[in-house]
Motif scaffolding. Sequence first.
Motif, mmCIF file in Angstrom:
data_model
loop_
_atom_site.group_PDB
_atom_site.id
_atom_site.type_symbol
_atom_site.label_atom_id
_atom_site.label_comp_id
_atom_site.label_asym_id
_atom_site.label_seq_id
_atom_site.Cartn_x
_atom_site.Cartn_y
_atom_site.Cartn_z
ATOM 1 N N ASP A 76 1.047 -1.181 -0.141
ATOM 2 C CA ASP A 76 0.078 0.095 0.139
ATOM 3 C C ASP A 76 0.930 0.929 0.110
ATOM 4 O OD1 ASP A 76 -2.145 -1.607 0.067
ATOM 5 O OD2 ASP A 76 -2.582 -1.387 1.940
ATOM 6 N N THR A 77 1.990 1.658 0.921
ATOM 7 C CA THR A 77 2.370 2.573 0.370
ATOM 8 C C THR A 77 3.602 2.649 -0.286
ATOM 9 O OG1 THR A 77 3.054 2.023 2.884
ATOM 10 C CG2 THR A 77 4.513 3.280 1.923
ATOM 11 N N GLU A 78 4.064 0.872 -1.175
ATOM 12 C CA GLU A 78 4.572 1.694 -2.571
ATOM 13 C C GLU A 78 3.912 2.382 -3.666
ATOM 14 O OE1 GLU A 78 5.884 -2.345 -3.553
ATOM 15 O OE2 GLU A 78 7.760 -2.322 -2.329
ATOM 16 N N GLN A 79 2.271 1.649 -3.341
ATOM 17 C CA GLN A 79 1.362 2.312 -4.804
ATOM 18 C C GLN A 79 1.291 3.583 -3.922
ATOM 19 O OE1 GLN A 79 0.360 0.804 -7.157
ATOM 20 N NE2 GLN A 79 2.090 -0.317 -6.760
ATOM 21 N N ALA A 80 0.771 4.018 -2.769
ATOM 22 C CA ALA A 80 0.542 5.751 -2.506
ATOM 23 C C ALA A 80 2.314 6.497 -2.893
ATOM 24 C CB ALA A 80 0.398 5.574 -1.413
ATOM 25 N N ASP A 81 2.814 5.911 -3.165
ATOM 26 C CA ASP A 81 3.913 6.874 -3.650
ATOM 27 C C ASP A 81 4.183 6.674 -4.792
ATOM 28 O OD1 ASP A 81 5.484 7.413 -1.234
ATOM 29 O OD2 ASP A 81 6.869 5.475 -0.822
ATOM 30 N N ILE A 82 3.831 6.028 -5.441
ATOM 31 C CA ILE A 82 3.682 5.792 -7.123
ATOM 32 C C ILE A 82 2.894 6.642 -6.967
ATOM 33 C CG2 ILE A 82 3.296 4.201 -8.790
ATOM 34 C CD1 ILE A 82 4.882 2.131 -7.993
ATOM 35 N N GLU A 83 2.011 6.583 -6.432
ATOM 36 C CA GLU A 83 0.536 7.933 -7.339
ATOM 37 C C GLU A 83 1.002 8.661 -7.113
ATOM 38 O OE1 GLU A 83 -2.967 8.987 -8.756
ATOM 39 O OE2 GLU A 83 -2.186 6.382 -9.105
ATOM 40 N N ARG A 84 1.692 9.107 -6.203
ATOM 41 C CA ARG A 84 1.744 11.092 -5.710
ATOM 42 C C ARG A 84 2.711 11.259 -6.813
ATOM 43 N NH1 ARG A 84 4.820 12.410 -0.039
ATOM 44 N NH2 ARG A 84 6.673 10.667 -0.959
ATOM 45 N N GLU A 85 3.875 10.408 -6.609
ATOM 46 C CA GLU A 85 4.966 10.811 -8.351
ATOM 47 C C GLU A 85 4.102 10.534 -9.430
ATOM 48 O OE1 GLU A 85 8.430 11.792 -8.664
ATOM 49 O OE2 GLU A 85 8.091 10.734 -7.220
ATOM 50 N N ARG A 86 3.648 10.362 -9.475
ATOM 51 C CA ARG A 86 2.495 10.017 -11.141
ATOM 52 C C ARG A 86 1.342 11.530 -11.186
ATOM 53 N NH1 ARG A 86 -0.179 5.495 -10.774
ATOM 54 N NH2 ARG A 86 0.779 4.449 -12.573
ATOM 55 N N HIS A 90 2.103 14.696 -13.862
ATOM 56 C CA HIS A 90 1.516 15.356 -14.578
ATOM 57 C C HIS A 90 1.486 17.037 -13.996
ATOM 58 C CE1 HIS A 90 -2.681 15.957 -16.813
ATOM 59 N NE2 HIS A 90 -2.813 16.462 -15.171
ATOM 60 N N ARG A 91 1.969 17.196 -13.015
ATOM 61 C CA ARG A 91 1.853 17.779 -12.958
ATOM 62 C C ARG A 91 2.953 19.511 -13.397
ATOM 63 N NH1 ARG A 91 0.759 18.012 -7.874
ATOM 64 N NH2 ARG A 91 2.843 17.593 -6.869
ATOM 65 N N ASP A 92 4.183 18.701 -13.244
ATOM 66 C CA ASP A 92 5.698 19.373 -13.449
ATOM 67 C C ASP A 92 6.430 18.922 -13.931
ATOM 68 O OD1 ASP A 92 7.096 20.400 -13.359
ATOM 69 O OD2 ASP A 92 8.416 21.803 -11.960
ATOM 70 N N TYR A 93 6.059 18.161 -15.278
ATOM 71 C CA TYR A 93 6.887 17.254 -16.271
ATOM 72 C C TYR A 93 8.224 18.054 -16.550
ATOM 73 C CZ TYR A 93 7.635 13.941 -19.810
ATOM 74 O OH TYR A 93 8.365 12.437 -20.497
#
Length: 231
Positions: A76-86, A90-93
Motif C-alpha cells: 500500500d505504501t509503495e502504491q501510494a508513493d507511485i500514485e503521488r509520483e504520477r 503530470h503537474r510538473d513534467y
Amino acid sequence: MHPRHWEQHRTERTGWLRAAVLGANDGIVSTASLVLGVAAAQATHSNILVAGVAGLVAGAMSMAAGEYVSVHSQADTEQADIERERKEIHRDYLGETQELAAIYIGRGLDPALAKQVAAQLMAHDAVGAHARDELGISETISARPIQAAFVSAASFAVGAAMPLFVTAFTPEESLIPIVSATSLVFLALLGGMAARAGGARVTVGAMRVTFWSALAMGLTAGVGFLFGTSV
C-alpha cells in the motif's frame, strides 16, 4: 543484433526467501521450544504431541496473517508513493525530468548524458523510471502479500513438523536431549542453506541461527521446568 541476455540475481529471491526462511526457522524454534517446555513440566507424551500439533496449526495461521498484513502495508505504501509520483509528473513534467537527471548525475553520469537519459526514460515510462530510480521500487522486489503469506505458512508448517516428527518417535525419558539436539541440527542446516542462497558465508549463517535458537529453547525449557516443579 545480439540476443537479450538475462541474468539471475539474488535480489530476485528476496521476497519469497525471506518469508520461507523466517517461517521455517520460527516453525522449528517455536515448536521445539513448546515441546521442550511442556516436556520439562512433566507432561505426558500424548499431551506433548497435542501441544506441538496445536502450536503448528496456530503458528502457521499466525505467520500467514502476520506476513499478509505486513507485506500488504508495504505494498500500500509503495502504491501510494507511485500514485503521488504520477501526479507530480503530470503537474510538473519538466521539473521531474530535471530531478531524474540530477539522480543520474549523482550516480556519476556526465550532466549532458544524464539529461539525455532522463528525457528518454521519461518519454518511455516516466512513472516507472521515477519508481525505480527515485523511490527504489522495482518489479523484482515489490511487495507480494499473498505470496509471502502462503510461503510463510507453508514453511512454518514444514519447519514445525521436524521436531514434531522427532517427538513422536522418541521415548519420553530421552525427549528433551534428542529434540534439542536434532532441532539445533535442523536449524544449523537451515541457516547455512539460507546464507548460501543469499550469497553470505554459510558458517556464519548457521552459527547465528543456532545460537539464538538454542537460547530460545533453553529459556522455554527453563520456564517449563520451574512451572512443573512449583505446580
